[in-house]
Scaffold this active site. Structure first.
Site, PDB file in Angstrom:
ATOM      1  N   HIS A  42      42.957  42.174  44.562  1.00 58.37           N
ATOM      2  CA  HIS A  42      43.701  40.898  44.532  1.00 58.37           C
ATOM      3  C   HIS A  42      43.516  40.307  43.142  1.00 58.37           C
ATOM      4  CE1 HIS A  42      45.007  36.968  46.625  1.00 58.37           C
ATOM      5  NE2 HIS A  42      44.956  36.724  45.315  1.00 58.37           N
ATOM      6  N   HIS A  48      45.433  38.248  39.674  1.00 56.69           N
ATOM      7  CA  HIS A  48      46.534  37.526  39.009  1.00 56.69           C
ATOM      8  C   HIS A  48      46.508  37.871  37.528  1.00 56.69           C
ATOM      9  CE1 HIS A  48      47.426  34.976  42.517  1.00 56.69           C
ATOM     10  NE2 HIS A  48      46.137  35.101  42.749  1.00 56.69           N
ATOM     11  N   LYS A  56      53.233  40.283  49.521  1.00 58.07           N
ATOM     12  CA  LYS A  56      52.298  39.163  49.611  1.00 58.07           C
ATOM     13  C   LYS A  56      52.991  37.926  50.172  1.00 58.07           C
ATOM     14  CE  LYS A  56      48.732  36.493  48.864  1.00 58.07           C
ATOM     15  NZ  LYS A  56      48.197  36.074  47.585  1.00 58.07           N
ATOM     16  N   HIS A  69      48.107  34.944  52.203  1.00 58.80           N
ATOM     17  CA  HIS A  69      47.285  33.798  51.830  1.00 58.80           C
ATOM     18  C   HIS A  69      47.192  32.922  53.078  1.00 58.80           C
ATOM     19  CE1 HIS A  69      45.781  30.710  48.829  1.00 58.80           C
ATOM     20  NE2 HIS A  69      45.843  30.051  49.976  1.00 58.80           N
ATOM     21  N   HIS A 120      41.340  36.962  50.297  1.00 60.04           N
ATOM     22  CA  HIS A 120      40.266  36.046  49.843  1.00 60.04           C
ATOM     23  C   HIS A 120      39.703  35.168  50.965  1.00 60.04           C
ATOM     24  CE1 HIS A 120      43.735  33.459  49.599  1.00 60.04           C
ATOM     25  NE2 HIS A 120      44.137  33.902  48.427  1.00 60.04           N
ATOM     26  N   ASP A 125      40.653  37.854  43.133  1.00 58.86           N
ATOM     27  CA  ASP A 125      41.489  36.652  43.017  1.00 58.86           C
ATOM     28  C   ASP A 125      41.255  35.982  41.667  1.00 58.86           C
ATOM     29  OD1 ASP A 125      43.423  34.809  43.693  1.00 58.86           O
ATOM     30  OD2 ASP A 125      42.092  33.559  44.907  1.00 58.86           O
TER      31      ASP A 125
END
Ligand code: NCD
Ligand code: ZN
Length: 335
Positions: free
Chosen positions: A13, A15, A95, A134, A168, A240
């Site tokens: 995960h 970004h 996602k 999420h 997460h 994350d």
């Protein structure tokens, strides 16, 4: 000096953003990891085959000398069967963000109406495309993840063959869900294996530790540690790591996200060593993810060494977790 070697670490995960930020952060992940699951919450989000291909190329261009596999994801919307068939070979997962729940999620799902979502989710299930979620409601901030458990149950029972990844996770409630439904899995970040809400706002407010979902209570931390340290086969590491420029974090409206990419493996060694569980770290940072997603990353061997390392104050415009502080492990070599 004590060392520990890991093979093909994976960050499930991640970004990476775009533009200058991508160029700053992608090489840091590519140095430590064999690959990462790249989140699609760009502005606008990654939602067409062209978006996926072009973004993947920009990522590869940002890490020219390192081997790093960007496992691409699509931003969840209700997609039809023909479209999903056309992208299945170019993505690892889709996602799902509840609308407005976190950074760049405005175009997410506004209500969990299973009938409206059925074509997309059933096709994903048939094609073997995992759904990453999420999992937070818009309720009271400390209860958002626990409140989302009924939605996980609804998804898991409505689509029993769909692999659903609770992203997460931060609560005992989510840990308890893992053994209730065969098709539920989870990622856990490194900061949620260290922090409780006290670390974020219990003393001076620490903007660089603020993320969504927010770190929770000591008993939640204990529950996360129990499954991570044992490398429960349904949990995987997903950092994350979520970079925001310093001026967006040290501001009167602080953006959510903790930037850990350059120190996550070192911190994981520290935690697993502290509990005498270093032997389980390989499964947590790679083997479980390979099994869950059925992926086979290219070879990479990384050796960490137990020696003090001062975390840089910034990487480009981004302040990492523990900036300027000393952590216990450092990267010794990468092959
Ligand atoms: C993430 C981001 O900045 O993109 N922020 C965060 O606090 N984790 C989005 C997300 O994963 O929620
Ligand atoms: Zn995220």
């Amino acid at each position: 000096m004590k060392t520990h070697t890991l093979l093909m670490p994976l960050d499930m995960h991640l970004h990476l953003r775009d533009g200058v930020m991508l160029e700053t952060v992608a090489p840091l992940s590519a140095y430590s990891y064999s690959g990462g699951v790249v989140m699609p919450n760009l502005v606008p989000p990654v939602e067409t085959l062209e978006d996926i291909k072009a973004y993947k190329q920009r990522i590869m261009a940002a890490v020219p000398n390192d081997f790093f596999e960007p496992y691409m994801t699509l931003f969840y919307k209700n997609y039809d069967k023909a479209f999903l068939k056309s992208v299945v070979d170019d993505i690892i997962a889709i996602k799902l963000y509840p609308a407005g729940i976190t950074t760049n999620s405005e175009g997410g799902v506004a209500s969990f109406n299973i009938e409206e979502m059925r074509e997309t989710l059933q096709t994903m299930s048939d094609l073997g495309i995992p759904l990453c979620v999420h999992g937070e409601t818009d309720g009271f901030v400390m209860d958002r993840e626990a409140e989302f458990m009924s939605i996980y149950e609804l998804l898991a029972t409505s689509f029993p063959k769909l692999k659903i990844i609770m992203e997460h996770i931060t609560t005992k409630a989510a840990v308890d869900m893992l053994d209730k439904h065969e098709n539920l899995y989870a990622t856990i970040t490194v900061h949620h294996l260290i922090l409780t809400l006290d670390d974020v706002v219990g003393g001076m407010m620490r903007p660089h530790l603020f993320c969504k979902p927010i770190a929770k209570r000591p008993e939640d931390l204990d529950a996360l540690l129990s499954v991570a340290l044992e490398a429960h086969p349904k949990v995987m590491f997903g950092s994350d790591s979520a970079p925001h420029p310093k001026d967006k974090k040290e501001a009167c409206g602080c953006a959510a996200g903790v930037f850990t990419a350059p120190i996550s493996l070192q911190l994981l060694c520290e935690i697993f060593e502290q509990y005498d569980k270093l032997q389980n770290l390989q499964a947590f940072v790679s083997d479980n993810a390979q099994n869950i997603y059925g992926i086979c990353p290219e070879f990479k061997e990384i050796t960490l060494e137990k020696r003090p390392f001062v975390v840089p104050a910034t990487y480009g415009s981004v302040v990492p977790m523990y900036a300027g502080e000393v952590i216990a492990w450092a990267i010794e070599s990468v092959d």
